[in-house]
Enzyme design. Structure first.
Site, PDB file in Angstrom:
ATOM      1  N   CYS A   2       0.843  -1.186   0.000  1.00  0.00           N
ATOM      2  CA  CYS A   2       0.000   0.000   0.000  1.00  0.00           C
ATOM      3  C   CYS A   2       0.889   1.251   0.000  1.00  0.00           C
ATOM      4  CB  CYS A   2      -0.940   0.091   1.191  1.00  0.00           C
ATOM      5  SG  CYS A   2      -2.105  -1.250   1.302  1.00  0.00           S
ATOM      6  N   ARG A  27       4.053  -0.518  -4.661  1.00  0.00           N
ATOM      7  CA  ARG A  27       3.707  -1.040  -3.334  1.00  0.00           C
ATOM      8  C   ARG A  27       2.348  -1.751  -3.323  1.00  0.00           C
ATOM      9  NH1 ARG A  27       6.835   1.215   0.581  1.00  0.00           N
ATOM     10  NH2 ARG A  27       5.301   0.647   2.142  1.00  0.00           N
ATOM     11  N   TRP A  73      -2.776  -2.680  -1.726  1.00  0.00           N
ATOM     12  CA  TRP A  73      -2.504  -4.111  -1.882  1.00  0.00           C
ATOM     13  C   TRP A  73      -3.361  -4.782  -0.832  1.00  0.00           C
ATOM     14  CZ3 TRP A  73      -0.758  -8.316   0.900  1.00  0.00           C
ATOM     15  CH2 TRP A  73      -0.295  -9.410   0.157  1.00  0.00           C
ATOM     16  N   ASN A  99      -1.881   1.910   5.724  1.00  0.00           N
ATOM     17  CA  ASN A  99      -1.008   0.838   5.244  1.00  0.00           C
ATOM     18  C   ASN A  99      -0.658   0.005   6.458  1.00  0.00           C
ATOM     19  OD1 ASN A  99       1.108  -0.706   4.219  1.00  0.00           O
ATOM     20  ND2 ASN A  99       2.573   0.978   4.319  1.00  0.00           N
ATOM     21  N   GLY A 100      -0.923  -1.299   6.405  1.00  0.00           N
ATOM     22  CA  GLY A 100      -0.612  -2.149   7.557  1.00  0.00           C
ATOM     23  C   GLY A 100      -1.796  -3.024   7.905  1.00  0.00           C
ATOM     24  N   GLU A 484      16.923 -18.055  -8.373  1.00  0.00           N
ATOM     25  CA  GLU A 484      16.549 -16.681  -8.702  1.00  0.00           C
ATOM     26  C   GLU A 484      15.984 -16.600 -10.128  1.00  0.00           C
ATOM     27  OE1 GLU A 484      15.936 -14.108  -7.162  1.00  0.00           O
ATOM     28  OE2 GLU A 484      16.152 -12.449  -8.561  1.00  0.00           O
ATOM     29  N   LYS A 488      12.248 -15.278 -10.992  1.00  0.00           N
ATOM     30  CA  LYS A 488      11.967 -14.169 -11.917  1.00  0.00           C
ATOM     31  C   LYS A 488      10.887 -14.574 -12.913  1.00  0.00           C
ATOM     32  CE  LYS A 488      13.188 -11.591 -10.289  1.00  0.00           C
ATOM     33  NZ  LYS A 488      13.830 -11.423  -9.047  1.00  0.00           N
ATOM     34  N   GLU A 491       7.413 -14.916 -11.163  1.00  0.00           N
ATOM     35  CA  GLU A 491       6.855 -13.638 -10.715  1.00  0.00           C
ATOM     36  C   GLU A 491       6.181 -12.866 -11.837  1.00  0.00           C
ATOM     37  OE1 GLU A 491       9.481 -11.543  -7.292  1.00  0.00           O
ATOM     38  OE2 GLU A 491      10.567 -11.979  -9.124  1.00  0.00           O
ATOM     39  N   HIS A 507      17.064 -36.921  -8.326  1.00  0.00           N
ATOM     40  CA  HIS A 507      16.282 -37.380  -7.180  1.00  0.00           C
ATOM     41  C   HIS A 507      14.825 -36.918  -7.272  1.00  0.00           C
ATOM     42  CE1 HIS A 507      19.920 -38.835  -5.376  1.00  0.00           C
ATOM     43  NE2 HIS A 507      20.487 -37.645  -5.543  1.00  0.00           N
ATOM     44  N   LYS A 606       6.077  -4.750  -4.087  1.00  0.00           N
ATOM     45  CA  LYS A 606       7.516  -4.681  -3.940  1.00  0.00           C
ATOM     46  C   LYS A 606       7.944  -4.657  -2.483  1.00  0.00           C
ATOM     47  CE  LYS A 606      11.588  -3.088  -6.012  1.00  0.00           C
ATOM     48  NZ  LYS A 606      11.875  -4.481  -6.368  1.00  0.00           N
TER      49      LYS A 606
HETATM   50  C1  G6P Z   1       8.729  -8.940  -2.237  1.00  0.00           C
HETATM   51  C2  G6P Z   1       9.273  -8.475  -3.559  1.00  0.00           C
HETATM   52  C3  G6P Z   1      10.537  -9.240  -3.894  1.00  0.00           C
HETATM   53  C4  G6P Z   1      11.548  -9.076  -2.766  1.00  0.00           C
HETATM   54  C5  G6P Z   1      10.960  -9.503  -1.430  1.00  0.00           C
HETATM   55  C6  G6P Z   1      11.866  -9.106  -0.271  1.00  0.00           C
HETATM   56  O1  G6P Z   1       8.270 -10.246  -2.346  1.00  0.00           O
HETATM   57  O2  G6P Z   1       8.306  -8.660  -4.581  1.00  0.00           O
HETATM   58  O3  G6P Z   1      11.100  -8.718  -5.087  1.00  0.00           O
HETATM   59  O4  G6P Z   1      12.673  -9.855  -3.056  1.00  0.00           O
HETATM   60  O5  G6P Z   1       9.710  -8.846  -1.208  1.00  0.00           O
HETATM   61  O6  G6P Z   1      11.922  -7.719  -0.222  1.00  0.00           O
HETATM   62  P1  G6P Z   1      13.121  -6.887   0.397  1.00  0.00           P
HETATM   63  O7  G6P Z   1      12.739  -5.464   0.175  1.00  0.00           O
HETATM   64  O8  G6P Z   1      13.169  -7.248   1.854  1.00  0.00           O
HETATM   65  O9  G6P Z   1      14.363  -7.270  -0.311  1.00  0.00           O
END
Ligand code: G6P
Length: 611
Positions: A2, A27, A73, A99-100, A484, A488, A491, A507, A606
């Site tokens: 948010c 956000r 969000w 927000n929260g 990773e 990606k 996501e 395995h 994010k």
């Molecule tokens: C969210 C974001 C990710 C990020 C993760 C941790 O899930 O979408 O891209 O890696 O949070 O966030 P931070 O700000 O703690 O790295």
């Protein structure tokens, strides 16, 4: 999660808030809303993005010099017009954005219902706005006192901006757990979840702390605690260039951020690497270096991509500094009563510096006596302020929800820490330190070379855009990179993908391989190269399609794999920094070709400020 923007001053609030919300859409972006004071408070809100809110308000009178805006969000209640913020109290006295999460909202809601309150939305926020109004009317107290009394009854996290129908000159902000920054302009004030909406108006900011309340009357700020203790506002000047938060000619922030990596990595190590003096300078760690060097164990914590960086950190620190390292998901660490010794050092890794689970894990580790350090990107965010010391990554603002340049910056910092510790512990010779420092310095130019393969990677992406599953394999430093790469893709393209240590394939995942399964194998030259070559043959023997990331000039794998993407050679400890780049590009192009919103993937945000 948010985004909050609020304005009080002499200018029109609407355009300031709308452009600020667009900067905060990373956000959350499932609904948006704005409340403006213009002969009373007027609220406009709708499901969808900030652009939908603009359409929704077309033709409306949006004038007013006091306003609050929100991009959501969803936590409590699905994204729809009713659950969107702002929320107004039953009798219209109070309007706020939040927000929260209000954890005791159920209990508070029942109490308010017994006193005649009815609720329109499914949100926890509507409980708070009605609680403030109830106290305001029942207690016959000022708006400010009503807010502080209500907040003293709340359990949970909040970043809040609040306005009142009876007071055209008052904006109140409050924070606990969720970030809030005050922008200090010329006879005007801003409130925002981070500094990006503020920076085009002023670079003077105050980072609010937990339990701070900002009472802003036109042209005058009073900062106090929820318990009414006056605070001296600490105004800081932030160094953030507006161009850094624009797309700069790229179609998407994610692509811009991938291409920025040669520069962002340079920014991360600028002034910190000295090949001549054979040294690494990490000023943020000076005061804690003796304890760090003597640590019996290092625990790296993070979430998402930052957790992947932590995994690479484990390999780096164990290899170069010979200190045992454990890597933990912050969310698991905090809930499983971990064993933490006073001579442990916990390092929290976070791009945003606001991730709720990481913050909670930090508090737990501190309460058990561990020294806690941070590796963060956002200057002034909560994690750097909660930790004993730390290192900023200085990658610049990362706006694309899928993390790219923040990851490589985090790994760059972890590499520097590993070399630094290795030097102090004499597990890295001077000669090796020089080699490593020079190799790290060569990374930006090598990433430039990888970026030249962008169109080749785009062509490969076209062939696999309709695949439904992907497997990513790697050994050693390439295992976290495989994770990773898979993350990606998941996501942003919504294709199911899994990352595995290449040797683990036999395995289980090998059962998935058939002639429709693309397998991305990170197979650049390193100490396990021959073994990975065997793994590729195992995939090919089952008709799997192999896309291999190989070292420049490799001919062995070229003869086996269906497609290859070359990366330059570099010291083994740093190969992850290079190998991840083609995987970022592959995901980007596949997602784009599938028509996905690359910068704002569905359901994600994010900055995850809820637990
Ligand atoms: C969210 C974001 C990710 C990020 C993760 C941790 O899930 O979408 O891209 O890696 O949070 O966030 P931070 O700000 O703690 O790295």
């Amino acid at each position: 999660m948010c985004g909050i923007v609020a304005y009080i001053g002499n200018k029109q609030a609407f355009p300031i808030i709308i452009s600020g919300l667009k900067r905060l859409e990373y956000r959350g972006y499932d609904s948006a809303g704005i409340a403006l004071f213009n002969e009373g408070v007027k609220v406009y809100k709708c499901k969808g993005k900030v652009s939908d809110l603009e359409v929704h308000t077309t033709g409306e009178d949006v004038s007013g010099t006091l306003g609050i805006g929100h991009t959501r969000w969803a936590t409590h209640g699905e994204p729809n017009d009713v659950n969107a913020h702002p929320h107004t109290s039953q009798r219209g006295y109070v309007t706020l954005i939040h927000n929260g999460i209000i954890e005791n909202y159920g209990e508070l809601r029942r109490k308010l219902e017994r006193r005649g309150y009815e609720f329109k939305s499914e949100t926890d926020t509507e409980v708070l706005v009605n609680l403030i109004e109830y106290i305001y009317l029942k207690g016959d107290v000022s708006c400010e006192i009503a807010v502080r009394l209500a907040l003293s009854k709340v359990i949970g996290a909040f970043g809040l901006a609040i306005i009142f129908n009876e007071d055209p000159d008052l904006l109140i902000g409050a924070r606990r757990g969720s970030p809030l920054v005050i922008g200090v302009g010329n006879k005007e004030y801003f409130l925002a979840s981070d500094a990006t909406p503020i920076i085009e108006h002023t670079n003077s900011v105050i980072f609010m702390n937990d339990d701070d309340v900002a009472v802003i009357r036109r042209g005058e700020l009073t900062l106090k605690t929820i318990d009414n203790n006056l605070l001296e506002p600490e105004i800081q000047t932030i160094d953030l260039d507006i161009e850094e938060i624009e797309k700069g000619g790229f179609d998407h922030f994610m692509l811009k951020e991938i291409f920025e990596q040669p520069r962002s990595i340079k920014d991360t190590f600028r002034g910190r690497l000295s090949a001549d003096l054979n040294d690494i300078h990490l000023g943020g760690l000076y005061s804690v270096l003796p304890r760090l060097v003597e640590a019996k164990r290092i625990i790296l914590i993070g979430c998402g991509t930052s957790w992947h960086a932590a995994l690479l950190g484990e390999y780096l620190i164990e290899e170069l500094a010979r200190i045992p390292v454990e890597v933990e998901y912050a969310s698991e660490f905090r809930y499983r009563n971990p064993v933490i010794y006073p001579d442990d050092v916990v390092i929290a890794i976070s791009q945003s510096g606001e991730t709720a689970d990481t913050l909670a894990a930090i508090k737990l580790a501190k309460s058990r006596g561990a020294m806690v350090l941070g590796i963060c990107n956002v200057v002034g965010s909560s994690i750097p302020r909660e930790t004993h010391a730390g290192v900023y990554t200085h990658a610049g603002p990362e706006i694309g929800v899928a993390s790219t340049k923040a990851f490589t910056a985090q790994v760059t910092v972890l590499t520097m820490i590993a070399i630094l510790l290795g030097k102090h512990r004499k597990t890295v010779t001077n000669e090796l330190a020089t080699t490593l420092i020079n190799e790290l310095g060569s990374i930006p130019a090598k990433i430039e070379r990888i970026l030249e393969s962008n169109s080749k990677i785009e062509a490969i992406a076209r062939l696999f855009k309709d695949s439904t599953n992907f497997l990513y394999l790697g050994r050693g430093y390439f295992f976290p990179v495989a994770l990773e790469g898979a993350l990606k893709l998941k996501e942003i393209s919504y294709i199911h993908a899994e990352g595995y240590p290449a040797a683990e394939m036999k395995h289980g995942p090998i059962a998935l391989i058939d002639d429709k399964m693309p397998v991305v194998v990170i197979a650049a030259k390193d100490s396990s190269y021959d073994k990975v070559v065997s793994n590729i043959q195992e995939v090919k023997a089952r008709k799997g399609i192999v896309i291999a990331i190989v070292s420049e000039g490799d001919t062995t794998i070229k003869g086996m794999a269906d497609y290859t993407i070359e990366i330059p050679e570099v010291h083994e400890t740093m190969e992850g920094l290079l190998a991840v780049v083609p995987l970022q590009l592959l995901s980007y192009h596949i997602a784009l070709m599938r028509g996905c919103n690359v910068d704002q993937p569905r359901n994600l945000a994010k900055s995850v400020t809820v637990e």
